[in-house]
Design a protein around this motif. Structure first.
Motif, PDB file in Angstrom:
ATOM      1  N   LEU A 145       1.016  -0.986  -0.072  1.00  0.00           N
ATOM      2  CA  LEU A 145      -0.340  -0.504   0.369  1.00  0.00           C
ATOM      3  C   LEU A 145       1.572   1.582   0.029  1.00  0.00           C
ATOM      4  N   LYS A 146       1.833   1.556   0.589  1.00  0.00           N
ATOM      5  CA  LYS A 146       2.883   2.546   0.243  1.00  0.00           C
ATOM      6  C   LYS A 146       3.164   2.553  -0.551  1.00  0.00           C
ATOM      7  N   GLU A 147       3.657   1.468  -1.529  1.00  0.00           N
ATOM      8  CA  GLU A 147       4.046   1.890  -2.267  1.00  0.00           C
ATOM      9  C   GLU A 147       3.257   2.080  -3.538  1.00  0.00           C
ATOM     10  N   TYR A 201      -7.366  -0.524  -3.565  1.00  0.00           N
ATOM     11  CA  TYR A 201      -7.390  -1.631  -2.240  1.00  0.00           C
ATOM     12  C   TYR A 201      -8.567  -1.395  -1.822  1.00  0.00           C
ATOM     13  N   ILE A 202      -9.068  -1.393  -0.383  1.00  0.00           N
ATOM     14  CA  ILE A 202     -10.027  -1.313   0.479  1.00  0.00           C
ATOM     15  C   ILE A 202      -9.379  -2.193   2.295  1.00  0.00           C
ATOM     16  N   MET A 203      -9.481  -0.440   2.917  1.00  0.00           N
ATOM     17  CA  MET A 203      -8.817  -0.939   3.903  1.00  0.00           C
ATOM     18  C   MET A 203     -10.095   0.345   4.973  1.00  0.00           C
ATOM     19  N   GLY A 204     -10.097   0.814   6.390  1.00  0.00           N
ATOM     20  CA  GLY A 204     -10.645   1.059   7.351  1.00  0.00           C
ATOM     21  C   GLY A 204      -9.372   2.497   7.868  1.00  0.00           C
ATOM     22  N   TRP A 205     -10.375   2.904   8.663  1.00  0.00           N
ATOM     23  CA  TRP A 205      -9.346   4.730   9.331  1.00  0.00           C
ATOM     24  C   TRP A 205     -10.421   4.111  10.815  1.00  0.00           C
ATOM     25  N   GLY A 206      -9.498   4.453  11.557  1.00  0.00           N
ATOM     26  CA  GLY A 206     -10.273   4.444  13.430  1.00  0.00           C
ATOM     27  C   GLY A 206      -9.491   5.568  13.783  1.00  0.00           C
ATOM     28  N   SER A 207     -10.518   6.726  14.026  1.00  0.00           N
ATOM     29  CA  SER A 207     -10.004   7.594  15.611  1.00  0.00           C
ATOM     30  C   SER A 207     -10.030   8.378  16.541  1.00  0.00           C
ATOM     31  N   SER A 232      -3.737   6.539  -1.690  1.00  0.00           N
ATOM     32  CA  SER A 232      -3.408   6.620  -3.327  1.00  0.00           C
ATOM     33  C   SER A 232      -2.575   7.292  -4.166  1.00  0.00           C
ATOM     34  N   LYS A 233      -1.592   8.047  -3.324  1.00  0.00           N
ATOM     35  CA  LYS A 233      -0.629   9.304  -3.404  1.00  0.00           C
ATOM     36  C   LYS A 233      -1.424  10.461  -4.071  1.00  0.00           C
ATOM     37  N   TYR A 234      -2.799  10.606  -3.252  1.00  0.00           N
ATOM     38  CA  TYR A 234      -3.438  11.530  -3.982  1.00  0.00           C
ATOM     39  C   TYR A 234      -2.271  12.512  -3.605  1.00  0.00           C
TER      40      TYR A 234
END
Length: 513
Positions: A399-401, A406-412, A433-435
């Motif tokens: 993912l870093k590359e 991809y399907i991911m999640g995030w919590g914060s 995403s290298k956005y």
């Protein structure tokens, strides 16, 4: 003589009965975790599983364990913020010791923050602390942070488990990586052992400054398959289970020996695209995928009421409230429109016939199911997608590359900076995403430096409306509630909105019968 021996035996037995603590049963809490942490050293922790476990070993300057939005004293008993918002002064508690007996001082806090900022450590949390320009320690119990500019999310950053305070002298001696496998903090539990893929064991810190934990030992068991997790909690193999399948939660709710505890969550799942790799980099491809998949039906079928459809990265209850606009920008399920866009891309040679690629996802059952649903629908348009469900240690470098899809999640925490900067800023390691757009970077940086929810909120509207409502760099899927199934023997336990496992805090001390 025999009478005397008999008398002594009876006397001895009576003495034992009068001292039950000598043989009191050890209170052990067995916790099932959906994934083994990658790291336990707060400076190096890359995700929620490490954060959750580390929060029981380490303390932070301030605490959000009882409230996800209101800070409470932690290792700092008090703090002040200068009128210009650029100087924070923390007064540390006296008498706090690390698990090895060393006293906590301001030097440990300074060392920890500088380690987070040190590029050589490649801390995943570094960007949350870059506004800090200088750290002063005028005495052993005072820490002064000088900022380059006002930075609204600083308290949230300082209260996150990734800012757990390290014992400076120990880490200097053994190094960051060695410390990761034998962590020492000031928290309610001490690290004992880490057997990979089997268990992580902690024991109580009897000298904890908030009070001695009521649990003697905690055993964290990685159980990645939710079906196995459900079987373990049902059989009594564990006392706390997380991230279970909805059908198992429903079944277990009828077991009188178990409690089902649910709170609104602060985590989401999303489908992401590359901004740099064709054909994913073409917004028409992203729109076509959005139109090609019946997301409403898929989300309802996969998450089954354990969350609600999301249209933004910012959950309800976190400013700014912009749900209506973001929902209006969602692309409805429309096979004809999807085909039109795919055909247009094929005609221009951007999408080749028989195009195939991988959809990357962690070993999370809901995310795998969603990736499978996407792959199944795309085959109807002559596009072959392979679902690759990988361990985090393997997935993270990919993912870093930069992955195509991809399907991911995030919590914060409930501050929009933590929901957006790390994911959308061009300089972030989690911007998979290298956005990269100057206007997005600028809005994210303004959101950090402005004061007041209204002014900051306008900047996050710019980010969400552009990234998700025009560029469709991600397709938001679901905001998930947090449900834990817990043995009825466990007392005083409440799930965390961030999906952490807080066992001892300023207001709680979990016990087990």
């Amino acid at each position: 003589m025999k009478r005397m021996l008999k008398f002594l035996t009876v006397l001895s037995a009576a003495a034992v009965l009068c001292a039950p603590s000598a043989f009191a049963a050890e209170k052990v809490l067995k916790v099932g975790i959906a994934k083994e942490p990658a790291k336990l050293n707060p400076v190096l922790i890359p995700g929620i599983f490490g954060e959750s476990l580390a929060s029981n070993i380490f303390d932070t300057l301030i605490s959000f364990k009882e409230s996800a939005s209101e800070p409470a004293p932690g290792l700092a008993e008090s703090w002040t913020i200068a009128e210009d918002g650029k100087t924070y002064t923390f007064t540390l508690r006296k008498g706090v010791t690390f698990h090895n007996g060393m006293a906590l001082t301001s030097a440990d806090v300074k060392y920890t923050l500088e380690a987070l900022l040190d590029k050589a450590n490649a801390s995943p949390s570094r960007e949350f602390f870059t506004p800090v320009e200088k750290i002063d320690t005028p005495d052993a119990y005072t820490v002064v942070l000088h900022l380059k500019a006002p930075y609204g999310p600083l308290l949230f950053a300082l209260g996150n488990p990734t800012c757990g305070i390290l014992p400076a002298e120990v880490v200097k001696e053994v190094g960051m990586d060695a410390f990761d496998r034998k962590p020492i903090g000031t928290g309610p539990f001490k690290f004992v052992e880490w057997v990979p893929d089997e268990r992580i064991v902690l024991v109580k810190n009897a000298d904890y400054f908030l009070g001695t934990p009521k649990i003697d030992k905690v055993i964290f068991r990685p159980i990645p398959k939710p079906e196995t997790m459900a079987a373990e909690i049902e059989a009594g193999g564990i006392d706390v289970a997380q991230r279970l399948l909805p059908q198992d939660v429903k079944r277990l709710s009828e077991d009188k020996n178990l409690q089902v505890l649910t709170v609104p969550g602060l985590s989401n799942d999303y489908l992401g695209f590359s901004y740099t790799k064709a054909p994913f980099s073409d917004v028409r491809f992203r729109k076509a995928v959005y139109a090609a998949i019946p997301f409403d039906a898929a989300i309802n079928g996969i998450w089954r009421g354990v969350g609600e459809r999301s249209y933004s990265w910012i959950p309800s209850g976190v400013f700014p409230e912009d749900t209506a606009h973001m929902k209006s920008r969602a692309i409805p399920f429309d096979r004809k429109e999807a085909k039109r866009l795919f055909d247009e891309l094929k005609k221009e040679g951007i999408l080749t016939e028989g195009f195939s690629f991988s959809i990357y996802t962690p070993q999370n059952p809901q995310r795998v199911k969603m990736a499978t649903a996407v792959a199944t629908e795309l085959r109807k348009y002559g596009i072959t997608a392979k679902v690759e469900s990988l361990e985090w240690a393997t997935l993270f470098p990919i993912l870093k590359e930069g992955a195509g899809m991809y399907i991911m999640g995030w919590g914060s925490v409930p501050d929009p900076d933590r929901w957006t900067y790390k994911i959308f800023h061009s300089g972030s390691t989690m911007n998979f995403s290298k956005y990269e757009l100057p206007e997005i970077d600028q809005a994210l940086e303004m959101g950090r430096s402005l004061s007041g929810a209204d002014k900051r909120g306008e900047q996050y509207k710019i980010v969400m409306r552009k990234a998700l409502g025009e560029d469709y760099i991600h397709i938001p899927l679901v905001f998930k509630s947090v449900t834990n199934v817990v043995s009825s023997k466990v007392k005083g336990y409440t799930p965390s909105a961030q999906d952490y496992l807080h066992l001892v805090s300023e207001k709680r001390n979990v016990s087990i019968d």
